[in-house]
Scaffold this motif. Structure first.
Motif, short mmCIF file in Angstrom:
data_model
loop_
_atom_site.label_atom_id
_atom_site.label_comp_id
_atom_site.label_asym_id
_atom_site.label_seq_id
_atom_site.Cartn_x
_atom_site.Cartn_y
_atom_site.Cartn_z
N ALA A 8 67.12 -49.89 -10.75
CA ALA A 8 67.15 -48.71 -9.89
C ALA A 8 67.22 -47.47 -10.77
O ALA A 8 68.08 -47.37 -11.65
CB ALA A 8 68.37 -48.75 -8.97
N ILE A 9 66.29 -46.56 -10.55
CA ILE A 9 66.34 -45.26 -11.23
C ILE A 9 66.84 -44.26 -10.20
O ILE A 9 66.22 -44.07 -9.15
CB ILE A 9 64.98 -44.86 -11.79
N LEU A 10 67.97 -43.63 -10.50
CA LEU A 10 68.61 -42.71 -9.57
C LEU A 10 67.90 -41.36 -9.61
O LEU A 10 67.81 -40.74 -10.66
CB LEU A 10 70.09 -42.56 -9.93
N MET A 11 67.38 -40.93 -8.47
CA MET A 11 66.64 -39.67 -8.39
C MET A 11 67.57 -38.55 -7.89
O MET A 11 67.66 -38.28 -6.72
CB MET A 11 65.44 -39.83 -7.46
N ILE A 12 68.26 -37.95 -8.83
CA ILE A 12 69.16 -36.85 -8.55
C ILE A 12 68.31 -35.60 -8.35
O ILE A 12 67.30 -35.43 -9.03
CB ILE A 12 70.10 -36.65 -9.75
N ARG A 49 62.77 -46.42 -7.34
CA ARG A 49 63.47 -45.13 -7.37
C ARG A 49 64.43 -45.08 -6.19
O ARG A 49 64.08 -45.46 -5.09
CB ARG A 49 62.46 -43.99 -7.32
N TRP A 50 65.64 -44.62 -6.45
CA TRP A 50 66.66 -44.46 -5.42
C TRP A 50 66.96 -42.98 -5.28
O TRP A 50 67.26 -42.30 -6.26
CB TRP A 50 67.92 -45.23 -5.80
N LEU A 51 66.84 -42.48 -4.08
CA LEU A 51 66.97 -41.05 -3.81
C LEU A 51 68.40 -40.68 -3.45
O LEU A 51 69.10 -41.43 -2.77
CB LEU A 51 66.05 -40.65 -2.67
N VAL A 52 68.80 -39.49 -3.88
CA VAL A 52 70.06 -38.92 -3.45
C VAL A 52 69.70 -37.94 -2.34
O VAL A 52 69.03 -36.94 -2.57
CB VAL A 52 70.79 -38.20 -4.60
N ASN A 53 70.11 -38.29 -1.12
CA ASN A 53 69.74 -37.50 0.06
C ASN A 53 71.00 -37.22 0.87
O ASN A 53 71.62 -38.14 1.38
CB ASN A 53 68.71 -38.28 0.89
N ASP A 54 71.38 -35.95 0.95
CA ASP A 54 72.61 -35.56 1.65
C ASP A 54 73.81 -36.32 1.12
O ASP A 54 74.68 -36.76 1.88
CB ASP A 54 72.47 -35.77 3.17
N GLY A 55 73.88 -36.51 -0.20
CA GLY A 55 75.00 -37.19 -0.82
C GLY A 55 74.94 -38.70 -0.76
O GLY A 55 75.75 -39.38 -1.37
N LYS A 56 74.00 -39.26 -0.03
CA LYS A 56 73.85 -40.71 0.08
C LYS A 56 72.79 -41.19 -0.92
O LYS A 56 71.85 -40.47 -1.24
CB LYS A 56 73.41 -41.10 1.50
N VAL A 57 72.93 -42.43 -1.37
CA VAL A 57 71.96 -43.02 -2.29
C VAL A 57 71.20 -44.09 -1.52
O VAL A 57 71.79 -45.05 -1.02
CB VAL A 57 72.65 -43.63 -3.52
N ASP A 88 79.70 -39.38 -3.10
CA ASP A 88 79.02 -40.62 -2.70
C ASP A 88 78.21 -41.20 -3.85
O ASP A 88 78.07 -42.42 -3.96
CB ASP A 88 78.11 -40.38 -1.49
N VAL A 89 77.66 -40.33 -4.71
CA VAL A 89 76.87 -40.82 -5.85
C VAL A 89 77.79 -41.51 -6.85
O VAL A 89 77.51 -42.61 -7.32
CB VAL A 89 76.09 -39.67 -6.51
N SER A 90 78.92 -40.87 -7.16
CA SER A 90 79.88 -41.48 -8.09
C SER A 90 80.40 -42.80 -7.54
O SER A 90 80.52 -43.78 -8.27
CB SER A 90 81.05 -40.52 -8.35
N THR A 91 80.69 -42.84 -6.24
CA THR A 91 81.17 -44.06 -5.60
C THR A 91 80.11 -45.15 -5.69
O THR A 91 80.41 -46.31 -5.99
CB THR A 91 81.55 -43.79 -4.13
N TRP A 92 78.85 -44.79 -5.43
CA TRP A 92 77.75 -45.74 -5.49
C TRP A 92 77.58 -46.31 -6.89
O TRP A 92 77.43 -47.51 -7.07
CB TRP A 92 76.45 -45.08 -5.02
N LEU A 93 77.63 -45.44 -7.91
CA LEU A 93 77.51 -45.89 -9.30
C LEU A 93 78.65 -46.84 -9.66
O LEU A 93 78.42 -47.89 -10.27
CB LEU A 93 77.51 -44.69 -10.26
#
Length: 120
Positions: A8-12, A49-57, A88-93
């Motif tokens: 997964a590549i995180l798309m910040i 690719r994983w999108l960061v959308n409204d704080g959600k991954v 939410d991103v930190s929690t997801w990671l």
């Protein structure tokens, strides 16, 4: 039997597109080389690719493995998102890491890993 390693590549927001697509090209090239040189490769990569959308991954496309084996945080070139990542991103990671995923970053992506407590 060939194992699939899900990456997964995180798309910040503001992520360097050149780094993102460069990583995708790198793993696709590795797959190509393995398939040409090894009759039955033990493992191949599937990159999403994983999108960061409204704080959600969320995965960019449907049908992507929900639990990636590897998570890569690319560098961020615009804005300050990496300095104050959404919780939410930190929690997801952190969750992915606790589930056994290898978590890594390129350049300023390390700030997001640090915020998640993964560099302590």
């Amino acid at each position: 039997m060939t194992q699939t390693i899900h990456i997964a590549i995180l798309m910040i927001p503001g992520a360097a597109q050149s780094a993102t697509y460069g990583l995708i090209d790198l793993f696709q090239t590795a797959n190509h080389i393995c398939q040409e040189s090894i009759p039955e490769p033990k493992a191949l990569f599937e990159v999403s690719r994983w999108l960061v959308n409204d704080g959600k991954v969320i995965p960019e496309k449907k049908g992507v493995a929900k639990d990636p084996n590897i998570v890569i945080v690319p560098p961020v070139l615009e804005g300050q998102e990496y300095m104050e990542p959404p919780k939410d991103v930190s929690t997801w990671l952190l969750k992915r890491h606790k589930e056994g995923a290898v978590t890594c970053s390129a350049c300023a992506g390390a700030f997001m890993l640090a915020d998640a407590g993964l560099l302590d």
